[in-house]
Design an enzyme around this catalytic site. Structure first.
Site, PDB file in Angstrom:
ATOM      1  N   CYS A  97       5.948  -4.102  16.494  1.00  0.00           N
ATOM      2  CA  CYS A  97       5.503  -3.110  17.475  1.00  0.00           C
ATOM      3  C   CYS A  97       4.046  -3.419  17.819  1.00  0.00           C
ATOM      4  CB  CYS A  97       5.641  -1.696  16.917  1.00  0.00           C
ATOM      5  SG  CYS A  97       7.343  -1.291  16.504  1.00  0.00           S
ATOM      6  N   CYS A 118      -1.264   6.643   9.517  1.00  0.00           N
ATOM      7  CA  CYS A 118      -0.067   6.008  10.072  1.00  0.00           C
ATOM      8  C   CYS A 118      -0.416   4.722  10.797  1.00  0.00           C
ATOM      9  CB  CYS A 118       0.574   6.896  11.133  1.00  0.00           C
ATOM     10  SG  CYS A 118       1.301   8.349  10.495  1.00  0.00           S
ATOM     11  N   GLY A 120       6.431  -1.403   6.647  1.00  0.00           N
ATOM     12  CA  GLY A 120       7.803  -1.899   6.734  1.00  0.00           C
ATOM     13  C   GLY A 120       8.756  -1.014   7.499  1.00  0.00           C
ATOM     14  N   GLU A 121       9.909  -1.598   7.807  1.00  0.00           N
ATOM     15  CA  GLU A 121      10.990  -0.883   8.498  1.00  0.00           C
ATOM     16  C   GLU A 121      12.091  -0.621   7.456  1.00  0.00           C
ATOM     17  OE1 GLU A 121      12.059   0.643  11.342  1.00  0.00           O
ATOM     18  OE2 GLU A 121      13.912   0.802  10.206  1.00  0.00           O
ATOM     19  N   SER A 128      11.353   6.805  15.377  1.00  0.00           N
ATOM     20  CA  SER A 128      10.121   6.611  16.157  1.00  0.00           C
ATOM     21  C   SER A 128      10.484   6.310  17.603  1.00  0.00           C
ATOM     22  CB  SER A 128       9.308   5.463  15.557  1.00  0.00           C
ATOM     23  OG  SER A 128       8.996   5.761  14.225  1.00  0.00           O
ATOM     24  N   LEU A 129      10.329   7.307  18.439  1.00  0.00           N
ATOM     25  CA  LEU A 129      10.736   7.188  19.842  1.00  0.00           C
ATOM     26  C   LEU A 129       9.628   6.500  20.651  1.00  0.00           C
ATOM     27  CD1 LEU A 129      13.291   8.068  21.268  1.00  0.00           C
ATOM     28  CD2 LEU A 129      12.221  10.273  21.745  1.00  0.00           C
ATOM     29  N   CYS A 160       0.918  -1.541  16.083  1.00  0.00           N
ATOM     30  CA  CYS A 160       0.951  -1.247  14.644  1.00  0.00           C
ATOM     31  C   CYS A 160       0.342  -2.376  13.803  1.00  0.00           C
ATOM     32  CB  CYS A 160       2.412  -1.016  14.233  1.00  0.00           C
ATOM     33  SG  CYS A 160       2.659  -0.874  12.460  1.00  0.00           S
ATOM     34  N   GLU A 196       0.822  -1.215   0.000  1.00  0.00           N
ATOM     35  CA  GLU A 196       0.000   0.000   0.000  1.00  0.00           C
ATOM     36  C   GLU A 196       0.857   1.266   0.000  1.00  0.00           C
ATOM     37  OE1 GLU A 196      -4.156  -1.387   2.066  1.00  0.00           O
ATOM     38  OE2 GLU A 196      -2.537  -0.827   3.415  1.00  0.00           O
ATOM     39  N   CYS A 213       6.088  -6.327   8.292  1.00  0.00           N
ATOM     40  CA  CYS A 213       7.244  -5.833   9.050  1.00  0.00           C
ATOM     41  C   CYS A 213       7.556  -6.847  10.145  1.00  0.00           C
ATOM     42  CB  CYS A 213       6.931  -4.475   9.674  1.00  0.00           C
ATOM     43  SG  CYS A 213       8.321  -3.788  10.602  1.00  0.00           S
ATOM     44  N   SER A 243      12.056   6.953   7.814  1.00  0.00           N
ATOM     45  CA  SER A 243      11.696   6.784   9.224  1.00  0.00           C
ATOM     46  C   SER A 243      12.117   5.403   9.721  1.00  0.00           C
ATOM     47  CB  SER A 243      10.176   6.958   9.376  1.00  0.00           C
ATOM     48  OG  SER A 243       9.775   6.666  10.697  1.00  0.00           O
ATOM     49  N   CYS A 270       3.426   8.624   0.930  1.00  0.00           N
ATOM     50  CA  CYS A 270       3.958   7.747   1.968  1.00  0.00           C
ATOM     51  C   CYS A 270       4.255   6.389   1.335  1.00  0.00           C
ATOM     52  CB  CYS A 270       2.886   7.648   3.064  1.00  0.00           C
ATOM     53  SG  CYS A 270       3.408   6.695   4.476  1.00  0.00           S
TER      54      CYS A 270
HETATM   55  N1  SAH Z   1       8.861   1.277  10.468  1.00  0.00           N
HETATM   56  C1  SAH Z   1       9.136   2.657  10.469  1.00  0.00           C
HETATM   57  C2  SAH Z   1       8.308   3.443   9.470  1.00  0.00           C
HETATM   58  C3  SAH Z   1       6.879   3.052   9.304  1.00  0.00           C
HETATM   59  S1  SAH Z   1       5.806   3.392  10.652  1.00  0.00           S
HETATM   60  C4  SAH Z   1       8.977   3.225  11.861  1.00  0.00           C
HETATM   61  O1  SAH Z   1       8.456   2.538  12.728  1.00  0.00           O
HETATM   62  O2  SAH Z   1       9.440   4.348  12.069  1.00  0.00           O
HETATM   63  C5  SAH Z   1       5.649   5.165  10.568  1.00  0.00           C
HETATM   64  C6  SAH Z   1       5.208   5.809  11.878  1.00  0.00           C
HETATM   65  O3  SAH Z   1       3.870   5.447  12.209  1.00  0.00           O
HETATM   66  C7  SAH Z   1       6.072   5.401  13.085  1.00  0.00           C
HETATM   67  O4  SAH Z   1       6.467   6.548  13.787  1.00  0.00           O
HETATM   68  C8  SAH Z   1       5.116   4.566  13.929  1.00  0.00           C
HETATM   69  O5  SAH Z   1       5.462   4.654  15.292  1.00  0.00           O
HETATM   70  C9  SAH Z   1       3.789   5.205  13.601  1.00  0.00           C
HETATM   71  N2  SAH Z   1       2.610   4.360  13.852  1.00  0.00           N
HETATM   72  C10 SAH Z   1       2.510   3.021  13.746  1.00  0.00           C
HETATM   73  N3  SAH Z   1       1.261   2.622  14.026  1.00  0.00           N
HETATM   74  C11 SAH Z   1       0.548   3.751  14.322  1.00  0.00           C
HETATM   75  C12 SAH Z   1      -0.812   4.000  14.643  1.00  0.00           C
HETATM   76  N4  SAH Z   1      -1.694   3.011  14.718  1.00  0.00           N
HETATM   77  N5  SAH Z   1      -1.190   5.276  14.864  1.00  0.00           N
HETATM   78  C13 SAH Z   1      -0.304   6.294  14.721  1.00  0.00           C
HETATM   79  N6  SAH Z   1       0.964   6.115  14.390  1.00  0.00           N
HETATM   80  C14 SAH Z   1       1.407   4.863  14.188  1.00  0.00           C
HETATM   81 FE1  SF4 Z   2       7.323  -2.057  11.770  1.00  0.00          FE
HETATM   82 FE2  SF4 Z   2       7.294   0.638  12.071  1.00  0.00          FE
HETATM   83 FE3  SF4 Z   2       5.054  -0.839  12.451  1.00  0.00          FE
HETATM   84 FE4  SF4 Z   2       7.066  -1.012  14.181  1.00  0.00          FE
HETATM   85  S1  SF4 Z   2       5.812   0.831  13.756  1.00  0.00           S
HETATM   86  S2  SF4 Z   2       5.907  -2.754  13.338  1.00  0.00           S
HETATM   87  S3  SF4 Z   2       8.825  -0.833  12.866  1.00  0.00           S
HETATM   88  S4  SF4 Z   2       6.131  -0.576  10.545  1.00  0.00           S
END
Ligand code: SAH
Ligand code: SF4
Length: 346
Positions: free
Chosen positions: A119, A335, A162-163, A217-218, A122, A95, A115, A194, A108
């Site tokens: 997390c 996101c 993805g990461e 992503s902290l 996510c 996507e 991934c 990111s 995006c």
């Molecule tokens: N894998 C990478 C990039 C993709 S995720 C990463 O984790 O940075 C992009 C951003 O979306 C990250 O900052 C992640 O923390 C955030 N994210 C993931 N799931 C989310 C959600 N359900 N609501 C809001 N932000 C989310």
């Molecule tokens: Fe992967 Fe980023 Fe989602 Fe974490 S937040 S599972 S690193 S896509």
């Protein structure tokens, strides 16, 4: 079955030059080919009018430009965000999201199908990792979206599925296509990658001196809660992560963006905000707070009041703080809402 033809979109500009030379043609023909593919978005070799008939014939016999196709586009009525479901040659789906706003148009991009980092909050993480995307498959996403978008694309973020740093080489190769003069000629500072915090890759990115922007992503301000929501923290904890970020900003002189997804009852207290201010204050950064888009059971977006209190507690931060109210949540394009688990053809 895999396509026996050479997939030219996976080649860098210099690899195209080498290929053309290996077939007895001058290197600049490779540059012209690169330009036809990415800058002009031409799919038929026969339409590449400045190439010789002989070269076109070789290209038609040996090569292919078909890596992916748009299978579905969903547009959010209320926000104008569009989500593209893109089918790859092996029947897998990925996507891509187009986000038109007042003064910018952001795309995006996805870097992997699924991934592996898992997390907890996510949707993509819940799919597990299906496979990495190739540089051509990543850049092809932009080609599809550019054709559809009525306005020019101004910003590109690797924040889809993805990461990116787990697919580091292909991601950098794709960013080079986006940035190249004969490719999409996007400014390096308008391309953001990111990562969830793969420390060795942040170090590599710093050492290699790339000018693309980096976001990290902290999502938490202390190790316990970060490890709970992001298993990657067990391998590289906050202290290691912050040191890697400092190394990046010092070697590149670039500001870094911290992302902080706000989860009710997990990381949204005033105490969290104060700790975050100290932690992020160690790095030349800006902070992007993202109120959670609800996708997985067990996590919720804090109330407006609680979000305001959290932001107020960040008032005295030495770094800029912005809030990203994600676009496209009504079509699951915001996101962390990207998941193509249901569509994959096994
Ligand atoms: N894998 C990478 C990039 C993709 S995720 C990463 O984790 O940075 C992009 C951003 O979306 C990250 O900052 C992640 O923390 C955030 N994210 C993931 N799931 C989310 C959600 N359900 N609501 C809001 N932000 C989310
Ligand atoms: Fe992967 Fe980023 Fe989602 Fe974490 S937040 S599972 S690193 S896509």
């Amino acid at each position: 079955m895999s396509d026996p033809k050479i997939q030219l979109k996976n080649f860098s500009q210099s690899e195209l030059e080498d290929w053309v030379k290996s077939r007895g043609h001058k290197a600049f023909r490779g540059r012209q080919l690169f330009q036809w593919i990415w800058q002009k978005g031409i799919m038929e070799f026969s339409e590449m009018t400045n190439l010789s008939k002989e070269l076109i014939q070789k290209l038609e016999q040996e090569c292919s430009l078909e890596l992916s196709s748009v299978s579905q586009i969903q547009t959010s009525e209320s926000q104008g965000t569009s989500k593209f479901l893109i089918r790859l040659n092996d029947g897998k789906f990925v996507e891509t999201v187009l986000i038109p706003e007042m003064n910018r148009v952001t795309v995006c991009l996805s870097s992997q199908i699924g991934c592996a980092l898992d997390c907890d909050f996510c949707a993509t993480g819940k799919m597990g990792l299906k496979r990495n995307l190739t540089s051509g498959e990543i850049a092809d996403q932009l080609l599809h979206v550019r054709r559809f978008s009525p306005r020019p694309i101004s910003n590109i973020v690797y924040m889809g599925m993805g990461e990116p740093f787990q697919n580091y080489d292909q991601v950098i190769r794709s960013a080079n296509i986006l940035h190249s003069d004969l490719g999409f000629s996007h400014g390096a500072r308008k391309i953001t990658i990111s990562t969830s915090g793969l420390v060795p890759k942040i170090m590599q990115f710093a050492e290699e001196g790339h000018r693309y922007k980096l976001a990290v992503s902290l999502n938490a301000s202390e190790d316990n809660s970060r490890s709970q929501i992001m298993p990657v923290n067990k391998k590289w904890d906050l202290d290691k992560l912050i040191k890697a970020c400092q190394h990046y900003t010092r070697t590149s002189s670039n500001m870094l963006t911290f992302e902080y997804v706000l989860l009710e009852g997990v990381n949204d207290s005033v105490e969290d905000a104060r700790r975050l201010m100290k932690l992020a204050g160690r790095v030349f950064c800006k902070l992007n707070v993202i109120p959670y888009n609800e996708v997985t059971a067990g996590y919720a977006r804090p109330s407006k009041n609680r979000i305001s209190t959290f932001l107020e507690a960040l008032n005295r931060a030495k770094f800029p703080v912005t809030v990203r109210w994600s676009q496209g949540d009504d079509i699951d394009a915001a996101c962390g809402q990207l998941s193509t688990a249901a569509q994959q053809e096994e």
